[in-house]
Write an enzyme that holds these catalytic residues in place. Structure first.
Site, PDB file in Angstrom:
ATOM      1  N   SER A  15       7.751 -10.267   4.971  1.00 32.47           N
ATOM      2  CA  SER A  15       6.364  -9.990   4.631  1.00 32.47           C
ATOM      3  C   SER A  15       6.058 -10.435   3.193  1.00 32.47           C
ATOM      4  O   SER A  15       4.963 -10.940   2.907  1.00 32.47           O
ATOM      5  CB  SER A  15       6.163  -8.492   4.815  1.00 32.47           C
ATOM      6  OG  SER A  15       4.867  -8.148   4.681  1.00 32.47           O
ATOM      7  N   GLU A  41       1.351   0.742  -4.319  1.00 34.51           N
ATOM      8  CA  GLU A  41       0.086   0.840  -3.577  1.00 34.51           C
ATOM      9  C   GLU A  41       0.059   2.185  -2.858  1.00 34.51           C
ATOM     10  O   GLU A  41       0.975   2.505  -2.096  1.00 34.51           O
ATOM     11  CB  GLU A  41      -0.063  -0.283  -2.545  1.00 34.51           C
ATOM     12  CG  GLU A  41      -1.421  -0.193  -1.852  1.00 34.51           C
ATOM     13  CD  GLU A  41      -1.548  -1.068  -0.615  1.00 34.51           C
ATOM     14  OE1 GLU A  41      -2.369  -1.984  -0.621  1.00 34.51           O
ATOM     15  OE2 GLU A  41      -0.813  -0.815   0.366  1.00 34.51           O
ATOM     16  N   ALA A  58      -5.804   3.323  12.709  1.00 32.88           N
ATOM     17  CA  ALA A  58      -5.093   2.212  12.056  1.00 32.88           C
ATOM     18  C   ALA A  58      -3.749   1.932  12.727  1.00 32.88           C
ATOM     19  O   ALA A  58      -3.362   0.778  12.912  1.00 32.88           O
ATOM     20  CB  ALA A  58      -4.894   2.521  10.573  1.00 32.88           C
ATOM     21  N   LYS A  81     -13.858  -1.888   6.341  1.00 29.27           N
ATOM     22  CA  LYS A  81     -13.712  -3.310   6.668  1.00 29.27           C
ATOM     23  C   LYS A  81     -14.570  -3.605   7.906  1.00 29.27           C
ATOM     24  O   LYS A  81     -14.849  -2.694   8.691  1.00 29.27           O
ATOM     25  CB  LYS A  81     -12.241  -3.619   6.965  1.00 29.27           C
ATOM     26  CG  LYS A  81     -11.400  -3.713   5.709  1.00 29.27           C
ATOM     27  CD  LYS A  81     -10.076  -4.393   6.025  1.00 29.27           C
ATOM     28  CE  LYS A  81      -9.367  -4.795   4.757  1.00 29.27           C
ATOM     29  NZ  LYS A  81      -8.128  -5.531   5.027  1.00 29.27           N
ATOM     30  N   LYS A 122       4.936  13.520  -6.964  1.00 25.73           N
ATOM     31  CA  LYS A 122       3.650  13.947  -7.523  1.00 25.73           C
ATOM     32  C   LYS A 122       2.751  14.524  -6.423  1.00 25.73           C
ATOM     33  O   LYS A 122       2.111  15.556  -6.609  1.00 25.73           O
ATOM     34  CB  LYS A 122       2.947  12.762  -8.206  1.00 25.73           C
ATOM     35  CG  LYS A 122       3.533  12.450  -9.589  1.00 25.73           C
ATOM     36  CD  LYS A 122       2.888  11.226 -10.174  1.00 25.73           C
ATOM     37  CE  LYS A 122       3.467  10.862 -11.536  1.00 25.73           C
ATOM     38  NZ  LYS A 122       3.186  11.860 -12.592  1.00 25.73           N
ATOM     39  N   ARG A 171       1.924   6.189   1.665  1.00 23.62           N
ATOM     40  CA  ARG A 171       0.743   6.527   2.476  1.00 23.62           C
ATOM     41  C   ARG A 171       0.630   8.050   2.583  1.00 23.62           C
ATOM     42  O   ARG A 171       1.589   8.727   2.961  1.00 23.62           O
ATOM     43  CB  ARG A 171       0.867   5.905   3.867  1.00 23.62           C
ATOM     44  CG  ARG A 171      -0.377   6.060   4.690  1.00 23.62           C
ATOM     45  CD  ARG A 171      -0.273   5.274   5.985  1.00 23.62           C
ATOM     46  NE  ARG A 171      -0.304   3.846   5.758  1.00 23.62           N
ATOM     47  CZ  ARG A 171       0.198   2.946   6.604  1.00 23.62           C
ATOM     48  NH1 ARG A 171       0.776   3.332   7.719  1.00 23.62           N
ATOM     49  NH2 ARG A 171       0.123   1.658   6.325  1.00 23.62           N
TER      50      ARG A 171
END
Ligand code: 0O2
Length: 226
Positions: A77, A167, A179, A140, A48, A105
């Site tokens: 994890s 996600e 990051a 954050k 997409k 991502r």
């Protein structure tokens, strides 16, 4: 005597750790179907975004996407998150409680592209938004910025349709730069208080510099495109 006790304790600990690791690995082996569903969902979402990128490249002569990466959460994890959140270790629990097993991502050139792409994705009628966390408008405390979307996408199998959660993290090149390095340096690491205090301030300053850079780049583009 106390040394022997220590060794026995250590061995018991190692055995428990190995067993619980095996437990999760066994779970994973019996969950091939579920993991395959997550992989397929990743492919759907990547496609997409690639389609959107191609469309913008043709229609507007620009590529809003720099890169797309994806990952399936590792067994360690998954186990860590289930335990940390107090959920049972089972396939059902993974599916019902963890929404970031499949992760995509998307690295964008400009801040505006992030919101434009998120809107385009969410406007597609097979996509359901489950949760949105805007760490760009509300960074954050450590300075982390990104737009996080938990979405559900259907995948079509032989005779069935399955809705799978993914996600999606959207961020700029500058946010990714920060990051990536912050993750490598200290994310989820146990450091002493003095080091934490010093590096936190430094990292926050770096995050703010990256944000300034993003705003400046966005302004330059706005002027050029006017
Ligand atoms: P990976 O290897 O990237 O998958 P959680 O931290 O997962 O228990 P929550 O609420 O589920 O909490 O997730 P949240 O805060 O929306 O985002 C979690 C993911 O965002 C992380 O995934 C990172 O990818 C990224 N992230 C969030 N906060 C930070 C941060 O302070 N620094 C960096 N570098 N990345 C961050 P994972 O699973 O931890 O890691």
């Amino acid at each position: 005597m106390s040394e022997i006790k220590d060794i026995v304790k250590k061995l018991e600990q190692i055995l428990t750790e190995t067993e619980s690791k095996r437990e999760v690995e066994d779970l994973f082996n019996s969950s091939r179907e579920l993991m395959s569903a997550y992989r397929c969902a990743i492919m759907e979402i990547e496609t997409k975004f690639n389609v959107l990128n191609d469309y913008f490249s043709l229609q507007h002569e620009r590529n809003p996407i720099e890169t797309i990466t994806s990952r399936l959460k590792s067994p360690e994890s998954i186990k860590e998150k289930l335990i940390r959140r107090g959920y049972p270790i089972s396939l059902e629990s993974i599916e019902n409680n963890l929404f970031d097993i499949a992760g995509v991502r998307v690295i964008c050139s400009f801040i505006d592209d992030i919101y434009m792409l998120a809107d385009c994705l969410l406007a597609q009628d097979d996509i359901t938004l489950i949760e949105k966390k805007d760490y760009i408008k509300n960074p954050k405390p450590n300075g982390y910025r990104s737009l996080h979307l938990i979405i559900e996408v259907p995948i079509f199998l032989q005779n069935t349709k399955k809705k799978v959660k993914v996600e999606v993290q959207l961020r700029t090149i500058a946010m990714e730069f920060w990051a990536k390095l912050e993750h490598r340096l200290r994310y989820k690491k146990h450091l002493d208080e003095k080091t934490i205090n010093y590096t936190s301030d430094e990292l926050l300053e770096c995050a703010n510099l990256c944000s300034t850079l993003d705003t400046k780049m966005q302004n330059i583009r706005n002027i050029i495109e006017k």
